[in-house]
Design a protein around this motif. Sequence first.
Motif, short mmCIF file in Angstrom:
data_model
loop_
_atom_site.label_atom_id
_atom_site.label_comp_id
_atom_site.label_asym_id
_atom_site.label_seq_id
_atom_site.Cartn_x
_atom_site.Cartn_y
_atom_site.Cartn_z
N GLN A 36 0.87 -1.18 0.00
CA GLN A 36 0.00 0.00 0.00
C GLN A 36 0.90 1.23 0.00
N ILE A 37 0.71 2.06 -1.02
CA ILE A 37 1.58 3.22 -1.19
C ILE A 37 0.73 4.48 -1.03
N ASN A 38 1.07 5.28 -0.06
CA ASN A 38 0.35 6.53 0.20
C ASN A 38 1.30 7.72 0.06
N SER A 39 0.71 8.90 -0.04
CA SER A 39 1.48 10.14 -0.11
C SER A 39 2.58 10.06 -1.16
N LEU A 40 2.19 9.61 -2.35
CA LEU A 40 3.18 9.41 -3.40
C LEU A 40 3.86 10.70 -3.81
N LYS A 41 5.15 10.57 -4.12
CA LYS A 41 5.97 11.69 -4.55
C LYS A 41 6.51 11.41 -5.96
N PRO A 42 6.86 12.42 -6.71
CA PRO A 42 7.43 12.18 -8.04
C PRO A 42 8.66 11.27 -8.00
N GLU A 43 9.42 11.34 -6.94
CA GLU A 43 10.62 10.49 -6.84
C GLU A 43 10.29 9.02 -6.58
N ASP A 44 9.04 8.71 -6.35
CA ASP A 44 8.61 7.32 -6.24
C ASP A 44 8.39 6.68 -7.61
N THR A 45 8.45 7.47 -8.65
CA THR A 45 8.26 6.94 -10.00
C THR A 45 9.33 5.91 -10.32
N ALA A 46 8.87 4.72 -10.70
CA ALA A 46 9.78 3.61 -10.96
C ALA A 46 8.98 2.40 -11.42
N VAL A 47 9.70 1.39 -11.88
CA VAL A 47 9.08 0.08 -12.07
C VAL A 47 9.25 -0.67 -10.75
N TYR A 48 8.14 -1.18 -10.25
CA TYR A 48 8.15 -1.90 -8.98
C TYR A 48 8.10 -3.40 -9.25
N TYR A 49 9.00 -4.12 -8.60
CA TYR A 49 9.13 -5.56 -8.81
C TYR A 49 8.85 -6.31 -7.51
N CYS A 50 8.05 -7.33 -7.62
CA CYS A 50 7.83 -8.25 -6.52
C CYS A 50 8.97 -9.27 -6.50
N ASN A 51 9.35 -9.68 -5.31
CA ASN A 51 10.44 -10.63 -5.14
C ASN A 51 10.05 -11.62 -4.05
N ALA A 52 10.42 -12.87 -4.24
CA ALA A 52 10.12 -13.87 -3.22
C ALA A 52 11.18 -14.96 -3.20
N ILE A 53 11.46 -15.45 -2.02
CA ILE A 53 12.33 -16.60 -1.84
C ILE A 53 11.41 -17.81 -1.70
N VAL A 54 11.51 -18.72 -2.65
CA VAL A 54 10.53 -19.80 -2.78
C VAL A 54 11.20 -21.15 -2.74
N SER A 55 10.54 -22.08 -2.07
CA SER A 55 10.93 -23.47 -2.14
C SER A 55 9.91 -24.16 -3.03
N PRO A 56 10.30 -24.60 -4.23
CA PRO A 56 9.32 -25.19 -5.14
C PRO A 56 9.02 -26.64 -4.82
N ASP A 57 7.86 -27.10 -5.26
CA ASP A 57 7.44 -28.48 -5.03
C ASP A 57 8.47 -29.49 -5.56
N TYR A 58 9.03 -29.18 -6.72
CA TYR A 58 9.89 -30.14 -7.39
C TYR A 58 11.31 -30.15 -6.83
N ASP A 59 11.61 -29.27 -5.88
CA ASP A 59 12.94 -29.21 -5.29
C ASP A 59 12.84 -28.54 -3.92
N PHE A 60 11.95 -29.08 -3.06
CA PHE A 60 11.59 -28.36 -1.84
C PHE A 60 12.70 -28.31 -0.81
N GLY A 61 13.80 -28.97 -1.05
CA GLY A 61 14.93 -28.89 -0.15
C GLY A 61 15.80 -27.68 -0.39
N ARG A 62 15.49 -26.92 -1.44
CA ARG A 62 16.28 -25.75 -1.79
C ARG A 62 15.37 -24.55 -1.97
N THR A 63 15.98 -23.37 -1.95
CA THR A 63 15.21 -22.15 -2.17
C THR A 63 15.78 -21.40 -3.37
N TYR A 64 14.90 -20.68 -4.03
CA TYR A 64 15.27 -19.90 -5.21
C TYR A 64 14.65 -18.52 -5.10
#
Length: 122
Positions: A81-109
């Motif tokens: 949730q982004i409030n009080s936006l400023k011009p300097e907030d202009t950017a491409v926003y990327y989601c990121n996650a550390i995931v353990s997949p079903d096919y290799d659940f002993g590791r994270t990517y």
Amino acid sequence: QVQLVESGGGLVQPGGSLRLSCAGAGDIFDIYVMGWYRQAPGKQRELVASITPGGRIKYSDPVKGRFTISRDNAKHTVILQINSLKPEDTAVYYCNAIVSPDYDFGRTYKYWGQGTQVTVSS
């Protein structure tokens, strides 16, 4: 395959608000830290906020008090949730996650979303 699907960017005036959403989909066994990064033109990608499954949160200094990160562990989603936006907030926003997949659940990517544009302009 694991995917992070983002939504919610757009054009807003200074002082406005936006809600960015990111949903994990596919062969997910578990998701650990989730976060949002942003990259402005000509600048490096930077961390905006992150959240652990237990709710431990970090914010970068420029967004403290204006941005709020939350997550739904059962739905593999993270919200910014982004409030009080400023011009300097202009950017491409990327989601990121550390995931353990079903096919290799002993590791994270580390996975990234496709990015969503946030433009703050009058």
